[in-house]
Design an enzyme around this catalytic site. Structure first.
Site, PDB file in Angstrom:
ATOM      1  N   GLU A 100       0.842  -1.200   0.000  1.00 47.34           N
ATOM      2  CA  GLU A 100       0.000   0.000   0.000  1.00 47.34           C
ATOM      3  C   GLU A 100       0.872   1.243   0.000  1.00 47.34           C
ATOM      4  O   GLU A 100       1.914   1.274   0.646  1.00 47.34           O
ATOM      5  CB  GLU A 100      -0.879  -0.033   1.266  1.00 47.34           C
ATOM      6  CG  GLU A 100      -1.807   1.135   1.434  1.00 47.34           C
ATOM      7  CD  GLU A 100      -2.755   0.990   2.637  1.00 47.34           C
ATOM      8  OE1 GLU A 100      -3.072  -0.155   3.032  1.00 47.34           O
ATOM      9  OE2 GLU A 100      -3.150   2.022   3.191  1.00 47.34           O
ATOM     10  N   ASP A 159       0.153   5.440   0.497  1.00 44.28           N
ATOM     11  CA  ASP A 159      -0.926   6.342   0.920  1.00 44.28           C
ATOM     12  C   ASP A 159      -0.615   7.817   0.832  1.00 44.28           C
ATOM     13  O   ASP A 159       0.459   8.256   1.268  1.00 44.28           O
ATOM     14  CB  ASP A 159      -1.224   6.140   2.419  1.00 44.28           C
ATOM     15  CG  ASP A 159      -1.738   4.771   2.755  1.00 44.28           C
ATOM     16  OD1 ASP A 159      -2.597   4.276   2.022  1.00 44.28           O
ATOM     17  OD2 ASP A 159      -1.269   4.203   3.764  1.00 44.28           O
ATOM     18  N   GLU A 204      -2.739  10.710   2.672  1.00 49.63           N
ATOM     19  CA  GLU A 204      -3.885  10.972   3.550  1.00 49.63           C
ATOM     20  C   GLU A 204      -3.817  12.422   3.995  1.00 49.63           C
ATOM     21  O   GLU A 204      -2.782  12.859   4.508  1.00 49.63           O
ATOM     22  CB  GLU A 204      -3.860  10.054   4.775  1.00 49.63           C
ATOM     23  CG  GLU A 204      -4.076   8.585   4.418  1.00 49.63           C
ATOM     24  CD  GLU A 204      -4.156   7.666   5.619  1.00 49.63           C
ATOM     25  OE1 GLU A 204      -4.767   6.596   5.494  1.00 49.63           O
ATOM     26  OE2 GLU A 204      -3.594   8.012   6.676  1.00 49.63           O
TER      27      GLU A 204
END
Ligand code: NAG
Length: 282
Positions: A102, A104, A106
């Protein structure tokens, strides 16, 4: 031959039999499924604009229909304006599963007038804990800005409006897991995380300001689409892309001026020793 050019060569051979697909125009209806909070996802303007909203009932998340193994994905986002404390708006790639990979972006909201934090993390084989946080050099609620993840066998590079902000190199040779076997989907979402998002969780979501709406447009995947056996690739210039000298200078500028947190300098957390990549040039 350096180990990196060897990697390139190995990969070129694997791609030998793949189909070339062009980059297609943006259409959220065609390219994504709403997988959470269907009532809170609105696709407008013939598929070109997506609005995800958060209210006390639910947030929302979309996921790309295609899976990718390496590529560059770009998405333009305009973040929740005004009081957005407690909310997180995200754009990420993720393979799913217990040993997921993953990457990310955010965006941690804030009270009106105070800055967002861009929180980034990378998971390889289910293990994350590689957080870096930044302030942005613009107000991300005023306009759309482009957030990009470039992922190839050599490195992962995160860009904001084409400015590199983070690099995670492939240091498998030094025992650092690197995502390279699991196809991923692209995701975008908004949700409530007022237990940690804003000023360490001290500021809670102000539901009187709901719904909180983030807008998305121009998703591009210049990537190897996973078709089951081997991936089909578009324009693969990015497959060998690493930072050149100028990009390293820009990245240093970002780190010097906008880096807020780097797990590699968190001595409280890693009193017993930093992860191995922290001692290697990044
Ligand atoms: C919110 O604003 C405060 C005060 O300026 C700042 O310390 C904090 O980093 C900002 N961002 C978040 C997500 O808490």
């Amino acid at each position: 031959m350096s180990s990196s050019s060897f990697l390139c060569l190995a990969f070129t051979l694997i791609l030998g039999g793949s189909i070339v697909v062009g980059v297609r125009g943006n259409d959220f209806t065609r390219d994504f499924d709403v997988v959470w909070g269907r009532e809170n996802a609105r696709i407008l303007d013939g598929g070109r604009l997506l609005e995800l909203s958060l209210d006390q009932r639910s947030g929302s998340r979309i996921e790309s229909k295609n899976r990718f193994l390496f590529g560059r994905v770009d998405l333009q986002i305009k973040l929740v304006a005004g009081g957005s404390a407690g909310t997180i708006t995200s754009f990420y790639i993720c393979s799913g599963g217990a040993t997921h990979d993953e990457v990310d972006f955010e965006f941690l909201g804030n009270v009106s007038g105070e800055p967002y934090i861009l929180h980034t993390n990378i998971f390889s084989h289910g293990k994350g804990g590689k957080e870096q946080q930044f302030y942005l050099w613009f107000d991300p609620t005023q306009d759309f800005h482009t957030y990009s993840i470039l992922w190839n066998p050599l490195n992962i590079i995160l860009f904001v409006d084409d400015t590199p902000i983070r690099v995670f190199k492939n240091y498998e040779a030094y025992g650092v897991p690197f995502p390279k076997n699991q196809p991923v989907r692209a995701f975008a979402s908004i949700w409530d995380a007022d237990d940690w998002a804003t000023q360490g969780g001290r500021i809670k979501t102000d539901w009187s300001k709901a719904p909180f709406v983030a807008s998305y447009r121009n998703f591009r995947a210049n990537a190897c689409v996973w078709t089951g056996d081997y991936p089909a690739c578009g324009d693969t210039k990015w497959m060998q892309q690493e930072l050149d000298w100028w990009s390293w200078m820009t990245l240093s500028w970002v780190r010097m001026n906008y880096l807020l947190y780097d797990y590699c300098t968190d001595t409280k957390r890693f009193g017993y020793g930093f992860p191995p990549e922290c001692a290697l040039p990044n």
